[in-house]
Design an enzyme around this catalytic site. Structure first.
Site, mmCIF file in Angstrom:
data_model
loop_
_atom_site.group_PDB
_atom_site.id
_atom_site.type_symbol
_atom_site.label_atom_id
_atom_site.label_comp_id
_atom_site.label_asym_id
_atom_site.label_seq_id
_atom_site.Cartn_x
_atom_site.Cartn_y
_atom_site.Cartn_z
ATOM 1 N N GLU A 62 0.629 -0.877 0.588
ATOM 2 C CA GLU A 62 0.096 -0.077 -0.527
ATOM 3 C C GLU A 62 0.982 1.228 -0.370
ATOM 4 O O GLU A 62 2.194 1.277 0.588
ATOM 5 C CB GLU A 62 -0.594 0.291 1.447
ATOM 6 N N LYS A 90 -9.394 2.171 -2.221
ATOM 7 C CA LYS A 90 -9.331 2.025 -0.704
ATOM 8 C C LYS A 90 -11.251 1.644 -0.292
ATOM 9 O O LYS A 90 -11.764 3.100 -0.255
ATOM 10 C CB LYS A 90 -8.600 1.795 -0.197
ATOM 11 N N CYS A 112 -5.277 -2.822 2.291
ATOM 12 C CA CYS A 112 -5.083 -3.187 4.272
ATOM 13 C C CYS A 112 -6.851 -3.272 4.893
ATOM 14 O O CYS A 112 -6.636 -4.216 5.349
ATOM 15 C CB CYS A 112 -4.386 -1.833 4.309
#
Length: 553
Positions: A45, A113, A149
């Protein structure tokens, strides 16, 4: 013959804002992956920019530069494996936290995300838009689901990816260390694998950024949660993972499993790596610190020598008329055992000069803490002068117990650019010194063996600012104080909760009061390595002006 896909995992250390340098790291890993016959090389990331960016991510010129470097990377790596790499994507008022897939010289896919963490050190709702969940990305024969994540910590995103045809899950992370984090990560990722029935790749950053250290420890799980690969903690690595397609879908071919450090090694490694990267990424090569003959400065000296090498550490003894012969001997012994430079700069003459200068104004008052703190501030002046003259970063040496209750002198022993033990309670300082004396690893640059003399560890702690001074003159014994502090700070317990453990209410109230009135000192203190989920700075944010106290019985 079974269908195969080689995914190279690049566990590497970017630097925040160094777009050119980070892209160079990516190109190097891509070239190695190409030589190894990889179909894709994946990075963690926000790798292209480094992480965490804070308000830098909102700067328009920075956003434009990111897109330029990203396009250039895609063009230069057109002839070879695909690249997966994290970075921000412009999105109007705020960008998105994105993961880009580069193929054939272009960005062929971008994943946004969805779940933005907003706790502990994370403040992503301030910085990013939440993206809509997206489907898998095709690379060669494989449909790869990419939950970024936090998206893998919730079942909705991974379930959506499985339902829309993902055949494996690639989870790029910027996950910083705290005690117990690895066990938590693996447990949650096993849950995602069991829920979806898909193999999962957990790919994490390494390296220090301000107070945080990204500890790597990337791993691969097959269906049913079977661990097939374990990458090392803290070290850079490029691992090639082969996936084969069989009757039950794609699975990883088992590979190497690195041993992970225990808590004591991990904590110490974090303090070393945090300092090493803080120095390297800010352009410093050498440090200076006050070596008092006490345990805290001895541990900081050991950490600095392990991080930078003894030749890059200057230890300075700054004795006053209250400094004992034992302290003089112990400070010299620590420096000798570690192999660092050792200088002595007496502060007695300067102290007498300051007292004489202030004498007419102080006339009629009783000597006390003011005169004591002048000594500490003079030491800060001397150490900062050495720092300025020789370009050495000054390290400060206050442990978390002292930082919590303000048992430190602002503009004195708090002066400095970094504090490696800021998140280490005093009782853990003792145990960490004992641990370091019996452990040595290749990543430690100082000598092995008993580098911290047992007498330094065993003698009663003292600031030596007056005759026969001991820390316990002002504070409860550290074994008791640290329990109270962990309850009040790390667990946000009430005063009543702490009293119920058998502690005197008046003492607990005193400690609570000291914690709150010391906030202004912490606000001006040097950053330090984060070891827990309640480290001072981003984890624990309290107002400086605060009259509330816990008066419940």
């Amino acid at each position: 013959m079974a269908e195969r896909f080689r995914l190279s995992l690049a566990q590497s250390n970017p630097t925040v804002g160094d777009l050119t340098g980070n892209a160079a790291l990516a190109r190097k890993a891509w070239a190695e992956a190409k030589a190894a016959g990889a179909d894709m090389v994946a990075f963690p990331e926000m790798f292209l920019t480094g992480y965490q960016l804070q308000d830098l991510v909102k700067k328009p010129a920075f956003a434009m530069d990111v897109q330029r470097v990203l396009a250039q990377l895609a063009e230069e790596c057109a002839d070879g494996p695909a690249i997966g790499i994290g970075g921000p994507l412009p999105g109007g008022a705020k960008p998105f936290n994105a993961y880009f897939v580069l193929q054939g010289g272009k960005v062929t896919a971008q994943v946004l995300k969805h779940h933005l963490p907003n706790y502990n050190v994370f403040d992503e709702k301030r910085y990013y838009h939440a993206g809509d969940p997206s489907g898998p990305v095709r690379v060669g024969p494989l449909r790869i689901g990419i939950p970024i994540c936090e998206d893998a910590w919730f079942e909705d995103v991974t379930e959506t990816l499985a339902e829309t045809g993902a055949e494996i899950l690639l989870v790029p992370n910027g996950s910083p260390y705290h005690r117990g984090k690895m066990d938590m990560r693996q447990a949650i990722m096993v849950s995602r694998v069991i829920e979806t029935g898909l193999p999962l790749v957990y790919l994490n950053l390494i390296g220090g950024q301000d107070d945080q250290v990204f500890d790597g420890g990337s791993f691969v799980l097959n269906p049913h949660g079977v661990l097939t690969h374990q990458m090392p903690a803290f070290d850079a690595a490029l691992v090639h993972v082969d996936f084969e397609k069989g009757p039950d879908g794609w699975q990883a071919v088992p590979g190497e499993k690195a041993a992970l450090p225990d808590t004591w090694e991990a904590d110490y490694r974090v303090m070393v790596e945090a300092l090493r990267d803080y120095m390297g990424k800010t352009g410093f090569r050498q440090v200076v610190l006050g070596l008092s003959g006490g345990i805290d400065s001895a541990l900081v000296a050991a950490i600095a020598a392990d991080a930078l090498g003894p030749d890059n550490v200057r230890c300075v003894m700054l004795p006053s008329r209250f400094t004992s012969e034992v302290s003089l001997e112990d400070a010299a012994d620590v420096a000798r055992r570690l192999g660092t430079r050792f200088d002595t700069v007496p502060i007695g003459p300067a102290h007498e000069a300051v007292l004489a200068t202030l004498g007419p104004i102080f006339e009629g008052t009783e000597p006390g803490i003011t005169e004591e703190n002048i000594q500490s501030r003079l030491r800060g002046v001397m150490l900062m002068a050495l720092s300025n003259k020789f370009g050495e970063m000054l390290l400060t040496t206050g442990n978390k117990s002292e930082v919590a209750v303000g048992y430190a002198t602002i503009y004195g022993d708090m002066a400095g650019g970094y504090n490696p033990i800021k998140d280490l309670y005093k009782t853990r300082v003792f145990e960490t010194c004992r641990w370091r004396n019996t452990h040595h690893f290749d990543w430690m640059k100082a000598p092995e063996g008993e580098v911290i003399p047992p007498r330094v560890i065993d003698k009663p702690p003292t600031a030596e600012l007056r005759e026969d001074q001991k820390d316990e003159d002002s504070l409860p014994p550290y074994a008791d104080l640290d329990v109270m502090l962990e309850m009040l700070i790390d667990k946000e317990a009430s005063v009543a909760d702490v009293v119920a453990m058998g502690y005197d209410r008046a003492t607990v109230k005193k400690i609570e009061h000291l914690i709150y009135i010391s906030e202004y000192k912490r606000f001006q203190s040097a950053p330090g390595a984060r070891l827990t989920e309640r480290a001072f700075w981003l984890d624990r944010r309290y107002p400086i002006v605060n009259r509330w106290r816990d008066d419940t019985e």
